[in-house]
Motif scaffolding. Structure first.
Motif, PDB file in Angstrom:
ATOM      1  N   UNK A   6       0.832  -1.203   0.000  1.00 46.44           N
ATOM      2  CA  UNK A   6       0.000   0.000   0.000  1.00 46.44           C
ATOM      3  C   UNK A   6       0.869   1.258   0.000  1.00 46.44           C
ATOM      4  N   UNK A   7       1.933   1.253   0.762  1.00 46.96           N
ATOM      5  CA  UNK A   7       2.855   2.395   0.773  1.00 46.96           C
ATOM      6  C   UNK A   7       3.507   2.560  -0.596  1.00 46.96           C
ATOM      7  N   UNK A   8       3.869   1.456  -1.233  1.00 47.01           N
ATOM      8  CA  UNK A   8       4.460   1.519  -2.573  1.00 47.01           C
ATOM      9  C   UNK A   8       3.467   2.095  -3.582  1.00 47.01           C
ATOM     10  N   UNK A   9       2.207   1.685  -3.489  1.00 46.59           N
ATOM     11  CA  UNK A   9       1.176   2.211  -4.386  1.00 46.59           C
ATOM     12  C   UNK A   9       0.980   3.708  -4.167  1.00 46.59           C
ATOM     13  N   UNK A  41      -5.405   3.570 -10.801  1.00 47.47           N
ATOM     14  CA  UNK A  41      -4.685   3.678  -9.527  1.00 47.47           C
ATOM     15  C   UNK A  41      -5.544   4.401  -8.496  1.00 47.47           C
ATOM     16  N   UNK A  42      -6.235   5.455  -8.910  1.00 45.74           N
ATOM     17  CA  UNK A  42      -7.142   6.156  -7.989  1.00 45.74           C
ATOM     18  C   UNK A  42      -8.197   5.192  -7.450  1.00 45.74           C
ATOM     19  N   UNK A  43      -8.763   4.364  -8.330  1.00 44.32           N
ATOM     20  CA  UNK A  43      -9.783   3.396  -7.912  1.00 44.32           C
ATOM     21  C   UNK A  43      -9.219   2.373  -6.929  1.00 44.32           C
ATOM     22  N   UNK A  44      -7.989   1.922  -7.166  1.00 43.54           N
ATOM     23  CA  UNK A  44      -7.347   0.971  -6.237  1.00 43.54           C
ATOM     24  C   UNK A  44      -7.165   1.596  -4.866  1.00 43.54           C
ATOM     25  N   UNK A  45      -6.777   2.854  -4.835  1.00 43.09           N
ATOM     26  CA  UNK A  45      -6.634   3.546  -3.551  1.00 43.09           C
ATOM     27  C   UNK A  45      -7.982   3.671  -2.853  1.00 43.09           C
ATOM     28  N   UNK A  46      -9.006   4.030  -3.600  1.00 42.43           N
ATOM     29  CA  UNK A  46     -10.342   4.161  -3.020  1.00 42.43           C
ATOM     30  C   UNK A  46     -10.843   2.832  -2.471  1.00 42.43           C
ATOM     31  N   UNK A  49      -9.901   2.336   0.961  1.00 44.84           N
ATOM     32  CA  UNK A  49     -10.376   3.433   1.824  1.00 44.84           C
ATOM     33  C   UNK A  49      -9.331   4.524   1.997  1.00 44.84           C
ATOM     34  N   UNK A  50      -8.596   4.804   0.915  1.00 47.33           N
ATOM     35  CA  UNK A  50      -7.582   5.854   0.890  1.00 47.33           C
ATOM     36  C   UNK A  50      -8.085   6.948  -0.045  1.00 47.33           C
ATOM     37  N   UNK A  55      -3.133  11.592  -0.548  1.00 45.82           N
ATOM     38  CA  UNK A  55      -1.951  10.723  -0.538  1.00 45.82           C
ATOM     39  C   UNK A  55      -0.649  11.521  -0.550  1.00 45.82           C
ATOM     40  N   UNK A  56      -0.556  12.527  -1.377  1.00 43.25           N
ATOM     41  CA  UNK A  56       0.694  13.291  -1.474  1.00 43.25           C
ATOM     42  C   UNK A  56       1.064  13.904  -0.131  1.00 43.25           C
TER      43      UNK A  56
END
Length: 69
Positions: A6-9, A41-46, A49-50, A55-56
């Motif tokens: 998750x941190x890498x993403x 990538x935005x969808x994967x974060x969502x 629950x991120x 993120x930045x």
């Protein structure tokens, strides 16, 4: 997804362009593909629950503006 993954993403996401920055002028005929990749990538974060827009600031708090909300 592990915490390391998750941190890498999140870190990789900070290097991606923002959707508003992806234009045909900048990316040529591949601009639609780049937009799709950014959205993936935005969808994967969502899904994790991120909030992608936060993120930045989490990854690089010393170089990100303060949030106003």
């Amino acid at each position: 997804m592990t915490e390391t993954e998750l941190t890498a993403l999140k870190t990789a996401f900070t290097f991606m362009p923002q959707p508003i920055e992806v234009t045909k002028y900048e990316y040529g005929d591949r601009y639609e593909r780049v937009l799709e990749q950014v959205q993936l990538v935005r969808d994967c974060l969502l899904e994790q629950d991120i909030d992608p827009d936060e993120v930045a600031g989490e990854i690089n708090p010393d170089t990100s503006p303060n949030s106003y909300y």
